[in-house]
Design an enzyme around this catalytic site. Structure first.
Site, PDB file in Angstrom:
ATOM      1  N   GLU A  17       0.810  -1.216   0.000  1.00 21.31           N
ATOM      2  CA  GLU A  17       0.000   0.000   0.000  1.00 21.31           C
ATOM      3  C   GLU A  17       0.851   1.277   0.000  1.00 21.31           C
ATOM      4  O   GLU A  17       0.385   2.342   0.414  1.00 21.31           O
ATOM      5  CB  GLU A  17      -0.955  -0.033   1.196  1.00 21.31           C
ATOM      6  CG  GLU A  17      -2.071  -1.038   0.986  1.00 21.31           C
ATOM      7  CD  GLU A  17      -2.607  -1.619   2.287  1.00 21.31           C
ATOM      8  OE1 GLU A  17      -3.766  -1.352   2.611  1.00 21.31           O
ATOM      9  OE2 GLU A  17      -1.854  -2.318   2.974  1.00 21.31           O
ATOM     10  N   SER A 180      -5.501  -4.664   1.727  1.00 21.86           N
ATOM     11  CA  SER A 180      -5.762  -4.341   0.322  1.00 21.86           C
ATOM     12  C   SER A 180      -6.276  -5.515  -0.473  1.00 21.86           C
ATOM     13  O   SER A 180      -6.159  -5.545  -1.675  1.00 21.86           O
ATOM     14  CB  SER A 180      -4.493  -3.864  -0.386  1.00 21.86           C
ATOM     15  OG  SER A 180      -3.995  -2.763   0.240  1.00 21.86           O
ATOM     16  N   TYR A 249      -7.955   0.058  -5.701  1.00 17.85           N
ATOM     17  CA  TYR A 249      -6.921   1.010  -6.124  1.00 17.85           C
ATOM     18  C   TYR A 249      -6.778   1.220  -7.623  1.00 17.85           C
ATOM     19  O   TYR A 249      -6.111   2.147  -8.037  1.00 17.85           O
ATOM     20  CB  TYR A 249      -5.572   0.569  -5.558  1.00 17.85           C
ATOM     21  CG  TYR A 249      -5.610   0.460  -4.073  1.00 17.85           C
ATOM     22  CD1 TYR A 249      -6.027   1.543  -3.300  1.00 17.85           C
ATOM     23  CD2 TYR A 249      -5.267  -0.717  -3.430  1.00 17.85           C
ATOM     24  CE1 TYR A 249      -6.093   1.449  -1.936  1.00 17.85           C
ATOM     25  CE2 TYR A 249      -5.329  -0.815  -2.050  1.00 17.85           C
ATOM     26  CZ  TYR A 249      -5.741   0.271  -1.316  1.00 17.85           C
ATOM     27  OH  TYR A 249      -5.804   0.176   0.035  1.00 17.85           O
ATOM     28  N   ARG A 288     -11.055   2.267  11.481  1.00 21.20           N
ATOM     29  CA  ARG A 288     -12.282   2.055  10.704  1.00 21.20           C
ATOM     30  C   ARG A 288     -12.678   0.600  10.932  1.00 21.20           C
ATOM     31  O   ARG A 288     -11.843  -0.293  10.807  1.00 21.20           O
ATOM     32  CB  ARG A 288     -12.029   2.307   9.222  1.00 21.20           C
ATOM     33  CG  ARG A 288     -13.319   2.572   8.414  1.00 21.20           C
ATOM     34  CD  ARG A 288     -13.055   2.541   6.922  1.00 21.20           C
ATOM     35  NE  ARG A 288     -12.714   1.196   6.529  1.00 21.20           N
ATOM     36  CZ  ARG A 288     -11.704   0.872   5.709  1.00 21.20           C
ATOM     37  NH1 ARG A 288     -10.941   1.796   5.180  1.00 21.20           N
ATOM     38  NH2 ARG A 288     -11.471  -0.385   5.421  1.00 21.20           N
ATOM     39  N   ASP A 290     -15.138  -2.508   9.832  1.00 19.24           N
ATOM     40  CA  ASP A 290     -15.914  -2.919   8.659  1.00 19.24           C
ATOM     41  C   ASP A 290     -16.855  -4.075   8.983  1.00 19.24           C
ATOM     42  O   ASP A 290     -16.493  -4.980   9.751  1.00 19.24           O
ATOM     43  CB  ASP A 290     -14.965  -3.336   7.533  1.00 19.24           C
ATOM     44  CG  ASP A 290     -14.029  -2.203   7.106  1.00 19.24           C
ATOM     45  OD1 ASP A 290     -14.300  -1.038   7.475  1.00 19.24           O
ATOM     46  OD2 ASP A 290     -13.041  -2.484   6.401  1.00 19.24           O
ATOM     47  N   GLU A 304     -13.624  -6.632  10.055  1.00 17.33           N
ATOM     48  CA  GLU A 304     -12.259  -6.322  10.489  1.00 17.33           C
ATOM     49  C   GLU A 304     -12.144  -4.903  10.993  1.00 17.33           C
ATOM     50  O   GLU A 304     -13.034  -4.075  10.808  1.00 17.33           O
ATOM     51  CB  GLU A 304     -11.268  -6.532   9.334  1.00 17.33           C
ATOM     52  CG  GLU A 304     -11.509  -5.618   8.148  1.00 17.33           C
ATOM     53  CD  GLU A 304     -10.305  -5.517   7.215  1.00 17.33           C
ATOM     54  OE1 GLU A 304      -9.204  -5.909   7.613  1.00 17.33           O
ATOM     55  OE2 GLU A 304     -10.474  -4.996   6.105  1.00 17.33           O
ATOM     56  N   ASN A 306      -9.341  -1.616  10.951  1.00 12.12           N
ATOM     57  CA  ASN A 306      -8.147  -1.066  10.300  1.00 12.12           C
ATOM     58  C   ASN A 306      -7.656   0.087  11.155  1.00 12.12           C
ATOM     59  O   ASN A 306      -8.346   1.099  11.272  1.00 12.12           O
ATOM     60  CB  ASN A 306      -8.495  -0.551   8.904  1.00 12.12           C
ATOM     61  CG  ASN A 306      -8.886  -1.684   7.980  1.00 12.12           C
ATOM     62  OD1 ASN A 306      -8.042  -2.415   7.488  1.00 12.12           O
ATOM     63  ND2 ASN A 306     -10.182  -1.870   7.765  1.00 12.12           N
ATOM     64  N   GLY A 310      -7.438   4.089   5.074  1.00 10.02           N
ATOM     65  CA  GLY A 310      -7.152   4.999   3.962  1.00 10.02           C
ATOM     66  C   GLY A 310      -7.527   6.417   4.362  1.00 10.02           C
ATOM     67  O   GLY A 310      -8.572   6.644   4.967  1.00 10.02           O
TER      68      GLY A 310
END
Ligand SMILES: Nc1ncnc2c1ncn2[C@@H]1O[C@H](COP(=O)(O)OP(=O)(O)O)[C@@H](O)[C@H]1O
Ligand SMILES: [Mg+2]
Length: 355
Positions: A17, A180, A249, A288, A290, A304, A306, A310
């Site tokens: 990433e 990712s 991406y 974040r 999810d 999950e 994070n 992002g």
């Protein structure tokens, strides 16, 4: 004398990433008030070596040129990088950034930094450990099996038996430590399972096989230290079979709905579970979380967490807060305050203990 707060942005990095990290760093850079902050830009190349640069906006071809240094004093005695900053902000995604390694370095240096600590970062990076923590805290997760590479090569039959007892296609096979969507396969029939597991082992020595959920993907932004708050959730609408690397991406065809259209009870539950997931994984600063909302049954699963989501101008995390009334420049102010707050609290404890 410059009385502004020195903020060092760490970006680039060794993970897949790398490029996203540069975009995130540009967005953070552009939203830091220059009257308040003096920005120090520390670019980390793909080999893991560091260089101070004037801005993350430099052309990538220019970014990678110049003299890179090791951040380890024992690699370059007396010549190590000595950035002058009051707080450090790892704007790095994936391994060697989001996984506690950089956070460990910053702890050793005893400097304030933005985001989760060593344990919170590491726990959020390893999907097997993360799921164990979620389960211990009573959070709803999909059935899964964690497999070690050694076990798989010794007795694949036993592993397959364990999987059959727990899940059926569609299943998702993933390396435990990555991001990712790299190395992730959606398995639609049993014959595809073995190769999918082999693929996951290309990236890590631990893999996960999860029951696939058909439904909606929701994401919720959490902000805070001891009293974290959750934003209203957003929804991701992947353009393909699932939210894979290309979707994230390359293609840019993913749909984002902010805020997600949800019944009030579901929204409230997502927000509550997001805070619980944050606490379960020792979150700090930001994360974040999810989710999957299953079609038909309306069951909600935490997928999950994070710890460094992002952070580009168009990323879900800052967009969710903007929609909730905290625009990007206020969000970066708040994250910096939270980083200082944690460091001060730790210092106070050390002082008390040594009295
Ligand atoms: N159990 C699952 N059921 C349905 N879709 C899944 C499942 N696990 C992963 N996916 C799909 O794969 C994507 C990436 O998986 P995820 O576990 O979030 O890994 P990463 O850390 O790489 O984002 C998800 O956003 C989702 O689209
Ligand atoms: Mg994900």
């Amino acid at each position: 004398m410059d009385s502004r707060i020195g903020v060092a942005l760490l970006f680039g990095g060794r993970s897949a990433e790398h490029e996203v990290s540069i975009s995130s760093a540009r967005a953070v850079h552009d939203n830091l008030d220059p009257a308040r902050y003096r920005i120090v830009c520390l670019f980390i190349n793909k080999a893991g070596r560091w260089r101070q640069v004037p801005s993350p906006h430099l052309d990538p071809a220019v970014l990678i040129r110049g003299v890179f240094q090791s951040f380890l004093a024992w690699d370059a005695p007396g010549r190590g990088l000595q950035p002058k900053a009051d707080i450090f902000w790892p704007v790095l995604h994936g391994p060697y950034g989001e996984d506690g390694t950089i956070q460990g370095l910053l702890e050793l240096a005893d400097v304030p930094y933005v985001g989760a600590g060593v344990l919170g970062s590491a726990a959020g990076m390893d999907k097997a450990v993360m799921k164990d923590l979620f389960r211990t805290h009573g959070l709803p997760i999909v059935p899964y099996v964690a497999i070690g590479e050694a076990e798989w090569s010794r007795s694949p039959k036993n592993v397959l038996r364990r999987i059959r007892a727990m899940a059926k296609p569609p299943m998702f096979v993933k390396p435990a430590n990555l991001g990712s969507s790299v190395g992730i396969t959606k398995v639609k029939e049993w014959t595809a399972l073995g190769p999918a597991i082999e693929t996951a082992f290309l990236y890590d020595r631990k893999a996960l096989v999860e029951q696939g959920v058909e439904g909606r993907e929701l994401e919720c932004a959490v902000l805070g230290n001891d009293d974290p708050e959750a934003s209203p959730p957003g929804e991701i609408i992947p353009s393909g079979e699932f939210y894979d690397y290309a979707d994230k991406y390359l293609d840019g065809k993913t749909g984002f709905v902010i805020p997600a259209k949800l019944p009030a009870v579901v929204e409230a539950r997502v927000r509550r579970l997001a805070v619980e997931a944050f606490r379960a994984c020792e979150g700090a600063g930001l994360a974040r979380v999810d989710f999957f909302l299953e079609k038909g049954t309306r069951r909600l699963f935490v997928n999950e967490i994070n710890s460094i989501p992002g952070f580009t101008e168009i990323s879900m995390y800052p967009k969710l807060w903007a929609a909730a009334g905290t625009p990007f420049p206020r969000l970066v102010d708040r994250l910096i305050e939270l980083g200082f707050e944690r460091h001060r609290a730790k210092k106070r404890r050390v002082d008390r203990a040594s009295r």
